[in-house]
Scaffold this motif. Structure first.
Motif, PDB file in Angstrom:
ATOM      1  N   ASP A  33      -1.145  10.720  -1.999  1.00  0.00           N
ATOM      2  CA  ASP A  33       0.432  11.202  -1.890  1.00  0.00           C
ATOM      3  C   ASP A  33       1.366  10.273  -1.594  1.00  0.00           C
ATOM      4  O   ASP A  33       2.312  10.579  -1.298  1.00  0.00           O
ATOM      5  CB  ASP A  33       0.533  12.467  -1.298  1.00  0.00           C
ATOM      6  CG  ASP A  33       0.137  12.253   0.292  1.00  0.00           C
ATOM      7  OD1 ASP A  33      -0.422  11.200   0.566  1.00  0.00           O
ATOM      8  OD2 ASP A  33       0.541  12.914   1.063  1.00  0.00           O
ATOM      9  N   ALA A  34       0.811   9.146  -1.671  1.00  0.00           N
ATOM     10  CA  ALA A  34       1.767   7.941  -1.377  1.00  0.00           C
ATOM     11  C   ALA A  34       2.794   7.872  -2.463  1.00  0.00           C
ATOM     12  O   ALA A  34       2.804   7.837  -3.639  1.00  0.00           O
ATOM     13  CB  ALA A  34       1.052   6.538  -1.249  1.00  0.00           C
ATOM     14  N   VAL A  35       4.222   7.278  -1.750  1.00  0.00           N
ATOM     15  CA  VAL A  35       5.584   7.293  -2.839  1.00  0.00           C
ATOM     16  C   VAL A  35       5.586   5.631  -2.640  1.00  0.00           C
ATOM     17  O   VAL A  35       5.704   5.058  -1.739  1.00  0.00           O
ATOM     18  CB  VAL A  35       6.768   7.994  -1.992  1.00  0.00           C
ATOM     19  CG1 VAL A  35       7.766   7.738  -2.915  1.00  0.00           C
ATOM     20  CG2 VAL A  35       6.264   9.341  -1.912  1.00  0.00           C
ATOM     21  N   GLY A  36       5.950   5.275  -4.118  1.00  0.00           N
ATOM     22  CA  GLY A  36       6.103   3.923  -4.193  1.00  0.00           C
ATOM     23  C   GLY A  36       7.572   3.832  -4.793  1.00  0.00           C
ATOM     24  O   GLY A  36       7.884   4.572  -5.786  1.00  0.00           O
ATOM     25  N   HIS A  37       8.550   3.338  -4.009  1.00  0.00           N
ATOM     26  CA  HIS A  37       9.852   3.309  -4.524  1.00  0.00           C
ATOM     27  C   HIS A  37       9.908   1.633  -5.228  1.00  0.00           C
ATOM     28  O   HIS A  37       9.915   0.618  -4.766  1.00  0.00           O
ATOM     29  CB  HIS A  37      10.812   3.046  -3.154  1.00  0.00           C
ATOM     30  CG  HIS A  37      10.599   4.293  -2.380  1.00  0.00           C
ATOM     31  ND1 HIS A  37      10.968   5.567  -2.761  1.00  0.00           N
ATOM     32  CD2 HIS A  37       9.945   4.473  -1.003  1.00  0.00           C
ATOM     33  CE1 HIS A  37      10.789   6.538  -1.898  1.00  0.00           C
ATOM     34  NE2 HIS A  37      10.091   5.737  -0.876  1.00  0.00           N
ATOM     35  N   LEU A  38      10.318   1.662  -6.463  1.00  0.00           N
ATOM     36  CA  LEU A  38      10.331   0.649  -7.196  1.00  0.00           C
ATOM     37  C   LEU A  38      11.700   0.387  -7.721  1.00  0.00           C
ATOM     38  O   LEU A  38      12.202   1.352  -8.173  1.00  0.00           O
ATOM     39  CB  LEU A  38       8.950   0.680  -8.323  1.00  0.00           C
ATOM     40  CG  LEU A  38       7.746   0.984  -8.055  1.00  0.00           C
ATOM     41  CD1 LEU A  38       6.834   1.249  -9.159  1.00  0.00           C
ATOM     42  CD2 LEU A  38       7.277  -0.125  -7.004  1.00  0.00           C
ATOM     43  N   PRO A  39      12.040  -0.623  -8.517  1.00  0.00           N
ATOM     44  CA  PRO A  39      13.218  -0.862  -9.027  1.00  0.00           C
ATOM     45  C   PRO A  39      13.533   0.313 -10.083  1.00  0.00           C
ATOM     46  O   PRO A  39      14.691   0.536 -10.425  1.00  0.00           O
ATOM     47  CB  PRO A  39      13.189  -2.376  -9.553  1.00  0.00           C
ATOM     48  CG  PRO A  39      12.618  -2.927  -8.550  1.00  0.00           C
ATOM     49  CD  PRO A  39      11.316  -2.077  -8.473  1.00  0.00           C
ATOM     50  N   VAL A  53       2.629   0.492 -13.668  1.00  0.00           N
ATOM     51  CA  VAL A  53       3.196  -0.859 -13.079  1.00  0.00           C
ATOM     52  C   VAL A  53       1.827  -1.836 -13.433  1.00  0.00           C
ATOM     53  O   VAL A  53       2.062  -2.837 -13.902  1.00  0.00           O
ATOM     54  CB  VAL A  53       3.351  -0.793 -11.611  1.00  0.00           C
ATOM     55  CG1 VAL A  53       3.585  -2.123 -10.873  1.00  0.00           C
ATOM     56  CG2 VAL A  53       4.654   0.234 -11.249  1.00  0.00           C
ATOM     57  N   TYR A  54       0.760  -1.413 -12.615  1.00  0.00           N
ATOM     58  CA  TYR A  54      -0.363  -2.539 -12.683  1.00  0.00           C
ATOM     59  C   TYR A  54      -0.750  -2.929 -14.022  1.00  0.00           C
ATOM     60  O   TYR A  54      -0.735  -4.176 -14.320  1.00  0.00           O
ATOM     61  CB  TYR A  54      -1.614  -1.727 -11.984  1.00  0.00           C
ATOM     62  CG  TYR A  54      -2.696  -2.657 -11.610  1.00  0.00           C
ATOM     63  CD1 TYR A  54      -2.666  -3.722 -10.814  1.00  0.00           C
ATOM     64  CD2 TYR A  54      -3.931  -2.524 -12.316  1.00  0.00           C
ATOM     65  CE1 TYR A  54      -3.825  -4.564 -10.670  1.00  0.00           C
ATOM     66  CE2 TYR A  54      -4.950  -3.316 -12.286  1.00  0.00           C
ATOM     67  CZ  TYR A  54      -4.856  -4.130 -11.181  1.00  0.00           C
ATOM     68  OH  TYR A  54      -6.029  -5.029 -11.130  1.00  0.00           O
ATOM     69  N   ILE A 108      10.036  -9.077  -2.335  1.00  0.00           N
ATOM     70  CA  ILE A 108       9.542  -8.452  -0.933  1.00  0.00           C
ATOM     71  C   ILE A 108       8.988  -6.940  -1.102  1.00  0.00           C
ATOM     72  O   ILE A 108       9.636  -6.252  -1.993  1.00  0.00           O
ATOM     73  CB  ILE A 108      10.520  -8.401  -0.049  1.00  0.00           C
ATOM     74  CG1 ILE A 108      11.279  -9.881   0.355  1.00  0.00           C
ATOM     75  CG2 ILE A 108      10.259  -7.623   1.189  1.00  0.00           C
ATOM     76  CD1 ILE A 108      12.211  -9.822   1.272  1.00  0.00           C
ATOM     77  N   THR A 109       7.968  -6.833  -0.410  1.00  0.00           N
ATOM     78  CA  THR A 109       7.240  -5.398  -0.630  1.00  0.00           C
ATOM     79  C   THR A 109       6.922  -5.019   0.860  1.00  0.00           C
ATOM     80  O   THR A 109       6.601  -5.574   1.716  1.00  0.00           O
ATOM     81  CB  THR A 109       5.790  -5.328  -1.377  1.00  0.00           C
ATOM     82  OG1 THR A 109       5.937  -5.905  -2.741  1.00  0.00           O
ATOM     83  CG2 THR A 109       5.374  -3.987  -1.189  1.00  0.00           C
ATOM     84  N   TRP A 110       7.656  -3.763   1.145  1.00  0.00           N
ATOM     85  CA  TRP A 110       7.609  -3.210   2.553  1.00  0.00           C
ATOM     86  C   TRP A 110       6.743  -2.196   2.449  1.00  0.00           C
ATOM     87  O   TRP A 110       6.788  -1.146   1.719  1.00  0.00           O
ATOM     88  CB  TRP A 110       8.975  -2.658   3.149  1.00  0.00           C
ATOM     89  CG  TRP A 110       9.022  -2.165   4.138  1.00  0.00           C
ATOM     90  CD1 TRP A 110       8.301  -1.073   4.666  1.00  0.00           C
ATOM     91  CD2 TRP A 110       9.710  -2.707   5.464  1.00  0.00           C
ATOM     92  NE1 TRP A 110       8.825  -0.906   5.955  1.00  0.00           N
ATOM     93  CE2 TRP A 110       9.730  -1.997   6.449  1.00  0.00           C
ATOM     94  CE3 TRP A 110      10.732  -3.894   5.508  1.00  0.00           C
ATOM     95  CZ2 TRP A 110      10.183  -2.124   7.712  1.00  0.00           C
ATOM     96  CZ3 TRP A 110      11.350  -4.156   6.492  1.00  0.00           C
ATOM     97  CH2 TRP A 110      11.245  -3.546   7.587  1.00  0.00           C
ATOM     98  N   ASP A 123       9.569  -2.104  -3.354  1.00  0.00           N
ATOM     99  CA  ASP A 123       9.407  -3.091  -4.010  1.00  0.00           C
ATOM    100  C   ASP A 123      10.670  -3.638  -4.184  1.00  0.00           C
ATOM    101  O   ASP A 123      11.613  -2.975  -4.662  1.00  0.00           O
ATOM    102  CB  ASP A 123       8.625  -3.248  -5.152  1.00  0.00           C
ATOM    103  CG  ASP A 123       7.098  -3.405  -5.019  1.00  0.00           C
ATOM    104  OD1 ASP A 123       6.901  -4.035  -4.047  1.00  0.00           O
ATOM    105  OD2 ASP A 123       6.303  -2.847  -5.776  1.00  0.00           O
ATOM    106  N   CYS A 124      11.192  -4.975  -4.001  1.00  0.00           N
ATOM    107  CA  CYS A 124      12.457  -5.384  -4.308  1.00  0.00           C
ATOM    108  C   CYS A 124      12.223  -6.741  -4.932  1.00  0.00           C
ATOM    109  O   CYS A 124      11.577  -7.794  -4.230  1.00  0.00           O
ATOM    110  CB  CYS A 124      13.311  -5.654  -2.891  1.00  0.00           C
ATOM    111  SG  CYS A 124      14.880  -6.120  -3.372  1.00  0.00           S
ATOM    112  N   TRP A 125      12.690  -6.782  -5.977  1.00  0.00           N
ATOM    113  CA  TRP A 125      12.745  -8.072  -6.975  1.00  0.00           C
ATOM    114  C   TRP A 125      13.931  -8.140  -7.836  1.00  0.00           C
ATOM    115  O   TRP A 125      14.059  -6.817  -8.169  1.00  0.00           O
ATOM    116  CB  TRP A 125      11.446  -8.453  -7.380  1.00  0.00           C
ATOM    117  CG  TRP A 125      10.425  -7.156  -8.254  1.00  0.00           C
ATOM    118  CD1 TRP A 125      10.090  -6.227  -7.719  1.00  0.00           C
ATOM    119  CD2 TRP A 125      10.528  -7.033  -9.732  1.00  0.00           C
ATOM    120  NE1 TRP A 125       9.404  -5.395  -8.454  1.00  0.00           N
ATOM    121  CE2 TRP A 125       9.885  -6.045  -9.743  1.00  0.00           C
ATOM    122  CE3 TRP A 125      11.220  -7.940 -10.627  1.00  0.00           C
ATOM    123  CZ2 TRP A 125       9.725  -5.547 -11.000  1.00  0.00           C
ATOM    124  CZ3 TRP A 125      10.887  -7.361 -11.822  1.00  0.00           C
ATOM    125  CH2 TRP A 125      10.295  -6.316 -12.420  1.00  0.00           C
TER     126      TRP A 125
END
Length: 141
Positions: A33-39, A53-54, A108-110, A123-125
């Motif tokens: 149930d992880a949430v990935g916040h991507l651009p 993504v991958y 940067i990935t937090w 993710d920030c790019w």
């Protein structure tokens, strides 16, 4: 789990999943149930990450390498500054046909961990800079 253990998990993410091309490790490292916040928007769980993504990144940049430049941690959170390099010789990406051009992209990935798995990540790019490199408007520095 200590910050050092989380840092080690973050290194595994980049070294095994991305550089080692081991998608089978993804469900071990990402909670269901992880949430990935991507651009491009949020994703929930390992499968959407794999599909949206991958796989597209590796299909577009078969020689993609993501090097960890630095990490910073506090309790359950680890920030990773990374450098991605590769060549757009594979599939179309972000609507652009394969260009054969090299890319160099910092980001940067937090990552937030719980029980040894990622439960949330940001993710920030700069996608505009990536597009400019693919078009040849802004060669990688």
């Amino acid at each position: 789990m200590a910050t050092i253990a989380h840092r080690d998990l973050a290194y595994r993410w980049f070294e095994e999943v991305w550089n080692g091309r081991k998608p089978e490790v993804i469900p071990e490292l990402i909670a269901p149930d992880a949430v990935g916040h991507l651009p491009a928007g949020d994703l929930v769980g390992p499968e959407p990450f794999l599909d949206r993504v991958y796989r597209p990144f590796l299909a577009a940049f078969p020689d993609l390498h993501i090097g960890v430049e630095e990490t910073l941690g506090d309790a359950d959170d680890i920030a990773v500054r990374w450098l991605a390099t590769g060549t757009h010789t594979g599939e179309p990406f972000l609507g652009l046909p394969p260009s054969g051009r090299p890319i160099r992209l910092r980001g940067i990935t937090w990552i937030r961990y719980r029980d040894g798995q990622m439960i949330e990540g940001w993710d920030c790019w700069d996608s505009a800079a990536l597009i400019a490199q693919l078009r040849g408007d802004n060669p990688p520095a």
